[in-house]
Design a protein around this motif. Sequence first.
Motif, short mmCIF file in Angstrom:
data_model
loop_
_atom_site.label_atom_id
_atom_site.label_comp_id
_atom_site.label_asym_id
_atom_site.label_seq_id
_atom_site.Cartn_x
_atom_site.Cartn_y
_atom_site.Cartn_z
N HIS A 95 34.41 -8.55 -17.37
CA HIS A 95 35.55 -7.94 -16.68
C HIS A 95 36.47 -9.04 -16.16
O HIS A 95 36.09 -10.21 -16.07
CB HIS A 95 35.09 -7.12 -15.47
N THR A 98 37.35 -9.57 -9.83
CA THR A 98 37.86 -8.60 -8.86
C THR A 98 38.21 -9.29 -7.54
O THR A 98 37.84 -10.43 -7.27
CB THR A 98 36.81 -7.51 -8.57
N ARG A 99 38.88 -8.53 -6.70
CA ARG A 99 39.22 -9.03 -5.35
C ARG A 99 37.94 -9.34 -4.57
O ARG A 99 37.87 -10.35 -3.87
CB ARG A 99 40.05 -7.97 -4.63
N LYS A 100 36.94 -8.48 -4.68
CA LYS A 100 35.68 -8.71 -3.97
C LYS A 100 35.03 -10.01 -4.44
O LYS A 100 34.55 -10.82 -3.63
CB LYS A 100 34.73 -7.54 -4.18
N ASP A 118 38.75 -3.25 -3.38
CA ASP A 118 38.05 -4.46 -3.77
C ASP A 118 37.69 -4.52 -5.24
O ASP A 118 37.44 -5.59 -5.79
CB ASP A 118 36.77 -4.62 -2.94
N ASN A 119 37.64 -3.35 -5.92
CA ASN A 119 37.25 -3.37 -7.33
C ASN A 119 38.44 -3.48 -8.28
O ASN A 119 38.28 -3.38 -9.51
CB ASN A 119 36.41 -2.13 -7.67
N LEU A 120 39.62 -3.71 -7.75
CA LEU A 120 40.78 -4.03 -8.59
C LEU A 120 40.76 -5.51 -8.95
O LEU A 120 40.20 -6.33 -8.22
CB LEU A 120 42.09 -3.71 -7.86
N PRO A 121 41.37 -5.89 -10.07
CA PRO A 121 41.45 -7.31 -10.41
C PRO A 121 42.21 -8.07 -9.33
O PRO A 121 43.22 -7.58 -8.80
CB PRO A 121 42.22 -7.34 -11.73
N PRO A 194 40.85 -0.11 -11.37
CA PRO A 194 39.61 -0.84 -11.14
C PRO A 194 39.04 -1.36 -12.46
O PRO A 194 39.16 -0.69 -13.49
CB PRO A 194 38.69 0.21 -10.51
N VAL A 195 38.42 -2.53 -12.44
CA VAL A 195 37.89 -3.09 -13.67
C VAL A 195 36.84 -2.15 -14.26
O VAL A 195 36.10 -1.49 -13.54
CB VAL A 195 37.28 -4.49 -13.44
#
Length: 281
Positions: A95, A98-100, A118-121, A194-195
Amino acid sequence: MKPIDTTFAALLLVSGLIATSAHAANESKPQTWQDPQTGLQFVRIEKSCYRMGNDANVAPEADGGWVRLNYTQSLSADEAPAHEVCLDAYWLGRHEVTRKQWKQVMGSLPDGNDSLPDNLPVTRVTWEQANAYAERLTSQHKKRFRFRLPTEAEWEFACRGANPAGLDKNVPTNGDELARIAVAAVEAPAIPEPVGSRPASAAGFFDLLGNVWEWTADDYVADAYARHSLYNPRTGASLDKAVIRGGSVRTEFVQTRCTMRGRYPKHDTLKLLGLRLVREE
């Protein structure tokens, strides 16, 4: 989006968009590895050779933004000549980061990433910041593993399905197919998903096409392919622009293909530009 005419359909074959029979390796479950610290997943790509690049003349879509800006040149002039390259085995991120996962390594997000899931790139990352992320992750592993940005050649091979004999079965041939596997060609307002929101490719990767552009290790040189070495090519010219790949949520269909070479200043950020990593063998 207007239907694709027969001329455009012909060029899709050489530009990385026509599906062919998948290599036997793609029929089995990909070999994966997960970083226990961040959860980053990687897919192993075997040592192989393939034909990189595109000799076709890819024109802008007649109803697209390029033509509205009076840009009528080929979109693929810097993708030639098509040429053979050979790659050592490597592990590519399944993937986009992610932000996280960025926060887990760097402690805080780059400017402009607030108030998003947080699960977005992660985006708005400079080329230097992307490299710093890889270096810090390497340090956290006490250099047992080395992480870095993928080269253009590594990125494109994965996008083609990590398949020396052809192209990924899941690479789209039209806008409807693209919408099934990638978030791209979306009218404003548009944000990444989200990825992993869309199906994986046959090789086991998510979002190589669409969602957000991805930094590569290569400096951008228009005629780089005429200078490529056969083995593990990488263009390092100490220039101020690096190659970006894959397109984004805002990228037109004709640009959302495995051979498209974008470029962006290393010191700048973009709200639809992120990264994915390589873990070396």
